[in-house]
Design a protein around this motif. Structure first.
Motif, short mmCIF file in Angstrom:
data_model
loop_
_atom_site.label_atom_id
_atom_site.label_comp_id
_atom_site.label_asym_id
_atom_site.label_seq_id
_atom_site.Cartn_x
_atom_site.Cartn_y
_atom_site.Cartn_z
N ILE A 43 0.85 -1.19 0.00
CA ILE A 43 0.00 0.00 0.00
C ILE A 43 0.89 1.24 0.00
CG2 ILE A 43 -1.83 1.23 1.23
CD1 ILE A 43 -2.63 -1.57 0.21
N ALA A 44 0.58 2.20 -0.87
CA ALA A 44 1.35 3.44 -0.93
C ALA A 44 1.32 4.15 0.41
CB ALA A 44 0.80 4.35 -2.02
N ALA A 45 2.44 4.79 0.77
CA ALA A 45 2.53 5.48 2.05
C ALA A 45 1.42 6.52 2.22
CB ALA A 45 3.90 6.15 2.18
N GLU A 46 1.09 7.22 1.14
CA GLU A 46 0.04 8.24 1.19
C GLU A 46 -1.30 7.62 1.58
OE1 GLU A 46 -2.14 11.69 1.04
OE2 GLU A 46 0.04 11.47 1.03
N ASP A 47 -1.62 6.47 1.00
CA ASP A 47 -2.88 5.80 1.34
C ASP A 47 -2.83 5.20 2.74
OD1 ASP A 47 -4.03 6.47 -1.04
OD2 ASP A 47 -3.70 4.54 -2.01
N ALA A 48 -1.68 4.70 3.13
CA ALA A 48 -1.55 4.13 4.48
C ALA A 48 -1.79 5.20 5.54
CB ALA A 48 -0.17 3.51 4.66
N LEU A 49 -1.35 6.43 5.26
CA LEU A 49 -1.55 7.53 6.19
C LEU A 49 -2.99 8.02 6.23
CD1 LEU A 49 1.70 9.55 5.46
CD2 LEU A 49 1.13 8.42 7.63
N CYS A 50 -3.79 7.55 5.27
CA CYS A 50 -5.20 7.96 5.19
C CYS A 50 -6.13 6.80 5.55
CB CYS A 50 -5.53 8.47 3.78
SG CYS A 50 -4.66 9.98 3.33
N SER A 51 -5.64 5.90 6.37
CA SER A 51 -6.40 4.69 6.73
C SER A 51 -6.66 4.63 8.23
CB SER A 51 -5.64 3.44 6.29
OG SER A 51 -5.43 3.44 4.89
#
Length: 389
Positions: free
Chosen positions: A338-346
């Motif tokens: 999972i992209a870091a950007e998406d992981a930070l939005c989870s």
């Protein structure tokens, strides 16, 4: 407060607290003081709890050992196995999605000469069983794989994993902390050699847990982490935490398939409404075999660090409680690609037997409102919707 952070800890069950109270007040004897009645009463209560836990695992009472919790258990096993089996080898197999108690301890062991193989995960959080089989070497002493992930709920097929390593003379250790009580599993027949657990994940008290160490023809050797008296067959010294052990035993007795089914229905209801009513959301590992109570949801371009403070009436987390203060993206999600950007939005939502549909309805409305407000004020969201990003 609507509590949706049960993978971090659970509310103690009333029946568990009632079972504990006498051993905090009237029956306060040291369980090792067998010379008098108060000590014998405490000892008998501990052995009753040991028997209750053993029944859950389909084990003998002699295979259950008490510790302060899963973190201590993990340290005891990883450090203790490595210490005792170095004459055979120093190779251990695991994944990057394990609990930090595993990953941090293994990092320390590498400084002492351990060789660690981290199996890759697919985008659903699963390992490839062929990768596991191909990773086993003559000097492999241990495979360490959690039964169910604390952030995504993904369940590893431990019975199949045990079959692969059974002919290799390699031990299988599993952190079963999140899985216990959340789905039916035959531990006695699974081929697991050692597993750990914590009471506070199943409506018991904090600060107590244990190990199931299978008795084998060739006894499993583990160097003690805490030495002292001869408690726990000299594997773990220290005065028994009688009230908490009693509470843990009661918590195991209260495990019910009925609650698992109810929780699964509510988890699915919660997920479906979020996906239908909030645009650009996704459930991580949605196609994997997952725990009935756990869902990890991506809210595109809405940072969890910004969303959580707006959910003032909801207890929720961005991942494991042990790393929730980190600013880095979840190590579990990034290990899945999972992209870091998406992981930070989870966000991780974890339910319990005490949650109600009415509470989930309120939570969903609060989440919708908060997400919409953040996106309305976000230039990045506007660029994303216009197709620039």
């Amino acid at each position: 407060m609507i509590y949706l952070d049960n993978n971090a800890t659970t509310r103690i069950d009333d029946a568990v607290l009632d079972a504990m109270l006498p051993f905090l007040k009237e029956e306060y004897g040291n369980a090792s003081s067998l010379q008098h009645k108060l000590g014998r009463t405490a000892h008998q209560a501990i052995e009753k709890s040991r028997s209750s836990i053993a029944n859950y695992f389909g084990a003998s009472s002699k295979e259950i050992y008490f510790t302060s919790g899963a973190t201590e258990s993990i340290n005891m096993v990883l450090r203790g196995i490595f210490e005792r089996y170095q004459s055979i080898g120093k190779h251990i197999i695991t994944t990057k999605s394990e609990h930090k108690a595993v990953l941090t301890t293994l990092e320390i062991l590498t400084k002492k000469g351990a060789e660690i193989t981290y199996l890759p995960l697919d985008n659903q959080g699963n390992i490839n069983l062929s990768d596991l089989e191909n990773s086993i070497r003559p000097e492999t002493i241990l495979v360490c794989l959690m039964q169910a992930n604390n952030e995504t709920g993904v369940i590893h097929p431990l019975a199949k994993i045990a079959e692969i390593i059974s002919s290799k003379d390699v031990l299988l250790f599993s952190d079963t902390t999140q899985a216990i009580g959340k789905y039916a599993f035959d531990y006695a027949k699974s081929g697991i050699d050692i597993c750990c657990f914590s009471a506070h994940k199943l409506h018991g008290p904090k600060g107590i847990g244990g190990l199931y160490i299978k008795r084998k023809t060739r006894p499993i050797q583990i160097e003690p982490l805490i030495t002292g008296g001869k408690q726990e067959n000299s594997l773990r010294g220290g005065t028994y935490n009688t009230p908490s052990i009693v509470g843990m035993g009661k918590a195991f007795e209260l495990i019910s398939l009925k609650y698992q089914e109810q929780t699964a229905e509510l988890r699915n209801y919660f997920e479906n409404r979020i996906l239908q009513e909030i645009e650009d959301t996704a459930v991580h590992a949605s196609h994997a075999d997952r725990l009935c109570n756990t869902t990890n949801i991506l809210f595109k371009h809405v940072k969890s660090a910004e969303l959580m403070p707006k959910l003032i009436n909801i207890a929720v987390s961005s991942g494991s409680a042990c790393v929730s203060g980190d600013r880095d993206p979840s190590h579990v999600l990034t290990a899945m690609g999972i992209a870091a950007e998406d992981a930070l939005c989870s966000l991780r939502f974890s339910l319990s037997k005490f949650i109600t549909k009415e509470e989930l309805d309120v939570a969903i409305e609060d989440i919708k409102s908060a997400v919409q407000k953040i996106r309305k004020d976000s230039p990045i969201w506007q660029l994303y919707k216009s197709g620039v990003l």
